[in-house]
Design an enzyme around this catalytic site. Structure first.
Site, PDB file in Angstrom:
ATOM      1  N   GLU A 177      31.593  44.385  -2.274  1.00  0.00           N
ATOM      2  CA  GLU A 177      33.122  45.148  -3.003  1.00  0.00           C
ATOM      3  C   GLU A 177      32.536  45.838  -4.117  1.00  0.00           C
ATOM      4  OE1 GLU A 177      36.425  43.507  -3.222  1.00  0.00           O
ATOM      5  OE2 GLU A 177      36.489  42.025  -1.826  1.00  0.00           O
ATOM      6  N   LEU A 215      28.170  42.944   2.086  1.00  0.00           N
ATOM      7  CA  LEU A 215      28.614  43.812   1.678  1.00  0.00           C
ATOM      8  C   LEU A 215      28.711  43.323   0.301  1.00  0.00           C
ATOM      9  CD1 LEU A 215      30.442  45.485   4.864  1.00  0.00           C
ATOM     10  CD2 LEU A 215      27.899  46.225   3.763  1.00  0.00           C
ATOM     11  N   LYS A 274      49.138  51.354   7.880  1.00  0.00           N
ATOM     12  CA  LYS A 274      47.737  51.481   7.286  1.00  0.00           C
ATOM     13  C   LYS A 274      46.925  52.673   8.090  1.00  0.00           C
ATOM     14  CE  LYS A 274      44.635  47.506   5.843  1.00  0.00           C
ATOM     15  NZ  LYS A 274      43.729  46.669   6.550  1.00  0.00           N
ATOM     16  N   CYS A 333      35.727  36.530  -1.876  1.00  0.00           N
ATOM     17  CA  CYS A 333      34.442  36.001  -1.085  1.00  0.00           C
ATOM     18  C   CYS A 333      33.562  34.720  -1.462  1.00  0.00           C
ATOM     19  CB  CYS A 333      33.213  36.950  -0.913  1.00  0.00           C
ATOM     20  SG  CYS A 333      33.504  38.587  -0.145  1.00  0.00           S
ATOM     21  N   ARG A 339      41.096  38.978  -6.356  1.00  0.00           N
ATOM     22  CA  ARG A 339      41.776  38.064  -5.997  1.00  0.00           C
ATOM     23  C   ARG A 339      41.191  37.514  -7.087  1.00  0.00           C
ATOM     24  NH1 ARG A 339      41.462  39.737  -0.184  1.00  0.00           N
ATOM     25  NH2 ARG A 339      40.244  41.451  -0.417  1.00  0.00           N
ATOM     26  N   VAL A 372      36.133  45.324   5.277  1.00  0.00           N
ATOM     27  CA  VAL A 372      34.563  44.825   6.062  1.00  0.00           C
ATOM     28  C   VAL A 372      34.325  45.876   6.926  1.00  0.00           C
ATOM     29  CG1 VAL A 372      33.114  43.532   7.705  1.00  0.00           C
ATOM     30  CG2 VAL A 372      34.594  43.038   4.579  1.00  0.00           C
ATOM     31  N   PHE A 428      21.954  38.517 -10.229  1.00  0.00           N
ATOM     32  CA  PHE A 428      23.127  37.079 -10.731  1.00  0.00           C
ATOM     33  C   PHE A 428      22.469  36.233 -10.713  1.00  0.00           C
ATOM     34  CE2 PHE A 428      26.710  37.497  -7.014  1.00  0.00           C
ATOM     35  CZ  PHE A 428      25.771  39.270  -6.416  1.00  0.00           C
ATOM     36  N   LYS A 471      36.341  31.461  -1.162  1.00  0.00           N
ATOM     37  CA  LYS A 471      36.411  30.983  -0.343  1.00  0.00           C
ATOM     38  C   LYS A 471      35.811  30.518   0.424  1.00  0.00           C
ATOM     39  CE  LYS A 471      37.925  34.411   2.489  1.00  0.00           C
ATOM     40  NZ  LYS A 471      36.450  34.663   4.177  1.00  0.00           N
ATOM     41  N   THR A 501      33.625  36.635   8.047  1.00  0.00           N
ATOM     42  CA  THR A 501      32.863  35.882   7.851  1.00  0.00           C
ATOM     43  C   THR A 501      33.762  34.684   8.342  1.00  0.00           C
ATOM     44  OG1 THR A 501      32.191  36.921   5.825  1.00  0.00           O
ATOM     45  CG2 THR A 501      32.448  34.025   6.161  1.00  0.00           C
TER      46      THR A 501
HETATM   47  C1  UGA Z   1      29.471  39.001  -2.324  1.00  0.00           C
HETATM   48  C2  UGA Z   1      28.018  39.196  -2.217  1.00  0.00           C
HETATM   49  O1  UGA Z   1      27.077  39.615  -2.695  1.00  0.00           O
HETATM   50  C3  UGA Z   1      28.228  40.071  -0.766  1.00  0.00           C
HETATM   51  O2  UGA Z   1      25.944  40.084  -0.191  1.00  0.00           O
HETATM   52  C4  UGA Z   1      28.941  39.249   0.261  1.00  0.00           C
HETATM   53  O3  UGA Z   1      28.572  40.244   1.580  1.00  0.00           O
HETATM   54  C5  UGA Z   1      29.960  39.391  -0.023  1.00  0.00           C
HETATM   55  O4  UGA Z   1      30.847  38.893  -1.285  1.00  0.00           O
HETATM   56  C6  UGA Z   1      31.050  38.860   1.290  1.00  0.00           C
HETATM   57  O5  UGA Z   1      31.073  37.895   1.554  1.00  0.00           O
HETATM   58  O6  UGA Z   1      32.111  39.344   2.111  1.00  0.00           O
HETATM   59  P1  UGA Z   1      31.838  40.544  -3.911  1.00  0.00           P
HETATM   60  O7  UGA Z   1      32.296  39.030  -3.514  1.00  0.00           O
HETATM   61  O8  UGA Z   1      31.525  41.829  -3.429  1.00  0.00           O
HETATM   62  O9  UGA Z   1      30.164  39.868  -2.598  1.00  0.00           O
HETATM   63  O10 UGA Z   1      31.491  40.377  -4.803  1.00  0.00           O
HETATM   64  P2  UGA Z   1      29.718  39.946  -5.946  1.00  0.00           P
HETATM   65  O11 UGA Z   1      29.150  41.357  -6.842  1.00  0.00           O
HETATM   66  O12 UGA Z   1      29.090  39.186  -6.069  1.00  0.00           O
HETATM   67  O13 UGA Z   1      30.405  39.601  -7.155  1.00  0.00           O
HETATM   68  C7  UGA Z   1      30.623  38.241  -7.036  1.00  0.00           C
HETATM   69  C8  UGA Z   1      31.654  37.937  -8.978  1.00  0.00           C
HETATM   70  O14 UGA Z   1      30.206  36.901  -9.082  1.00  0.00           O
HETATM   71  C9  UGA Z   1      32.213  38.549  -9.111  1.00  0.00           C
HETATM   72  O15 UGA Z   1      33.241  38.183 -10.219  1.00  0.00           O
HETATM   73  C10 UGA Z   1      31.204  39.408 -10.370  1.00  0.00           C
HETATM   74  O16 UGA Z   1      31.148  39.786 -11.121  1.00  0.00           O
HETATM   75  C11 UGA Z   1      30.575  37.559 -10.495  1.00  0.00           C
HETATM   76  N1  UGA Z   1      29.108  37.935 -10.975  1.00  0.00           N
HETATM   77  C12 UGA Z   1      28.383  38.476 -10.115  1.00  0.00           C
HETATM   78  C13 UGA Z   1      28.715  37.320 -11.931  1.00  0.00           C
HETATM   79  O17 UGA Z   1      29.727  36.943 -13.055  1.00  0.00           O
HETATM   80  N2  UGA Z   1      27.698  36.935 -12.158  1.00  0.00           N
HETATM   81  C14 UGA Z   1      26.163  37.585 -11.440  1.00  0.00           C
HETATM   82  O18 UGA Z   1      24.999  38.060 -12.033  1.00  0.00           O
HETATM   83  C15 UGA Z   1      26.390  38.818 -10.682  1.00  0.00           C
END
Ligand code: UGA
Length: 437
Positions: free
Chosen positions: A156, A154, A36, A264, A332, A12, A253, A267, A122
């Site tokens: 990842e 954001l 770092k 994210c 993670r 972040v 999603f 947690k 967060t």
């Molecule tokens: C998530 C949110 O999408 C961001 O908007 C938020 O800012 C971020 O957390 C955060 O709080 O910092 P992130 O954890 O990077 O982002 O990844 P995602 O793309 O959301 O995926 C999360 C998990 O859900 C992954 O394991 C992914 O494979 C899974 N997923 C996602 C599914 O199983 N199905 C989907 O349709 C979408």
């Protein structure tokens, strides 16, 4: 142009710092971890994030972005200070904000004149009050500040894009003056008419948790739909597609899989559920989404065990994909951890491969055999589990795969392989919510 300090150089902090410097401001990214900062000063990026290296390099060259361990000086010389340090999950499910509290105290000590203090990490709802209290207690008499909560959204793997082209910017500001300053920080977005919501601090903090928990809920929902599809002979992809065509639902999603992971959703769902319980207003939907997600990871292990003959003992399984999703080296809470652990616990052998996350997984499983390609991984295995939907796995040749494996057995937890092709090449296969062999 403003002078800005971002404290914390994780996903972040680093993406936000580099992104804000790209908006034309002078940004100092500060961190107490010397190694770092040294790495960043020498032009290296400690995390894998597409586009971040170019963004950092461009802004360092332009003289708008610098890195330091001198947090005190960075605070003193800036008009806006972003708090972007980690908030890991504590023992009780709530987020641990001790790093945020430590930063708040050092901002207070160095508050020479008026500054905007803005939290990007967060943090549990109510943290804003805590930060203000700590700053007030530690600041000199001439110190003056406004507090802002500016949550990040954001993802990842696409964090740079999400920062530079967000759907919206949420600014929970205690005063109009602070809101105006923040709007200036995000000026290029404001000029491009990106929605900028001015809320109070608690509302901004709540938006972040409510959004993440809802997305997690959506994933758990479609995973349960997928599980039911398996029982009734329906295809979850067609179900999800048709559901998503309803504008009220949206197609995003709704992709079934092995359960969500990352730093994210797991947690944040725990944190909002713990907070809701504490406030006497339990969120049963989120509690259920958490349980469903844990079960989904176990279901994948059960599927693999069934496919391979009911027992991992003496069997060799290739695990393709270790990251919790593609385009990141973050493992993670990845579903692959549960899979690898179970195979090893039950006396099986794991050959693991991820295009970029092998090294990250070594921290969890140092003794594992890591491979450098999908071919090397799958050779002489009794079964293969695809755990992450990297593009290179979408294109793997089933014809080649069949010949190199001891027996053609595959679990596709991301539903990326063609069922027709799997049948054509005589695979024994399973997936999530679709036809299986
Ligand atoms: C998530 C949110 O999408 C961001 O908007 C938020 O800012 C971020 O957390 C955060 O709080 O910092 P992130 O954890 O990077 O982002 O990844 P995602 O793309 O959301 O995926 C999360 C998990 O859900 C992954 O394991 C992914 O494979 C899974 N997923 C996602 C599914 O199983 N199905 C989907 O349709 C979408």
């Amino acid at each position: 142009m403003k002078k800005i300090t971002v404290i914390g150089t994780g996903y972040v902090g680093l993406v936000s710092g580099a992104g804000i410097s790209d908006f034309g401001h002078h940004v100092t990214c500060a961190d107490i971890i010397d190694s770092k900062i040294k790495m960043l000063q020498s032009g290296k990026i400690p995390i894998y994030e597409p586009g971040l290296s170019d963004l950092v390099e461009r802004n360092v060259k332009a003289g708008r972005l610098a890195f330091t361990t001198d947090v005190d000086s960075a605070i003193q010389s800036s008009a806006v200070i972003f708090i972007a340090v980690g908030t890991p999950q504590g023992d009780n499910g709530e987020a641990n904000i001790s790093a945020v509290e430590a930063v708040a105290k050092s901002i207070g000590k160095n508050l020479n004149g008026y500054k905007v203090i803005c939290t990007k990490s967060t943090v549990p709802i109510g943290t804003g009050d805590r930060v203000c209290k700590l700053v007030n207690e530690s600041m000199p008499v001439d110190g003056e500040f406004d507090y802002v909560s500016n949550p990040e959204f954001l993802r990842e793997g696409s964090a740079v894009k999400d920062f530079l082209w967000p759907d919206r910017v949420v600014i929970g500001a205690t005063s109009e003056k602070a809101f105006d300053i923040m709007r200036d920080v995000y000026r290029p977005l404001y000029v491009n008419e990106k929605p900028m919501l001015h809320t109070n601090v608690a509302t901004a903090e709540m938006i972040k948790y409510a959004a993440n928990a809802f997305l997690a809920l959506k994933i758990s929902y479609i995973n349960e739909v997928a599980n039911l599809c398996e029982k009734v002979g329906a295809d979850v992809h067609q179900v999800a597609k048709a559901m998503g065509q309803d504008g009220r639902i949206s197609p995003k999603f709704l992709h079934p899989g092995p359960g969500y992971g990352g730093s994210c959703f797991p947690k944040d769902t725990h944190a909002i559920a713990a907070l809701a319980r504490k406030k006497g207003s339990p969120m049963n939907t989120i509690e259920a989404a958490i349980v469903t997600n844990q079960d989904q990871k176990k279901r994948m292990v059960d599927k693999m065990r069934n496919l391979i003959g009911g027992n991992f003992s003496g069997k060799t399984v290739g695990v393709l994909g270790l990251a919790f999703k593609p385009n990141t080296d973050d493992v993670r809470e990845s579903a692959s951890i549960e899979m690898i652990q179970a195979i090893m616990d039950e006396g099986g052998t794991v050959k693991a491969y991820d295009p970029i996350a092998n090294e990250s997984m070594e921290e969890f499983f140092p003794e594992l055999s890591y491979c450098q390609s999908w071919e090397e991984t799958c050779k002489q295995t009794d079964g293969v589990a695809i755990m992450t939907e990297w593009n290179e796995f979408r294109g793997l040749s089933l014809e080649k795969l069949k010949v190199m494996m001891n027996s053609p057995v595959i679990l596709d937890t991301r539903n990326i392989l063609s069922i027709n092709k799997l049948i054509e090449f005589g695979f024994q296969f399973d997936n999530v919510g679709r036809e299986k062999s």
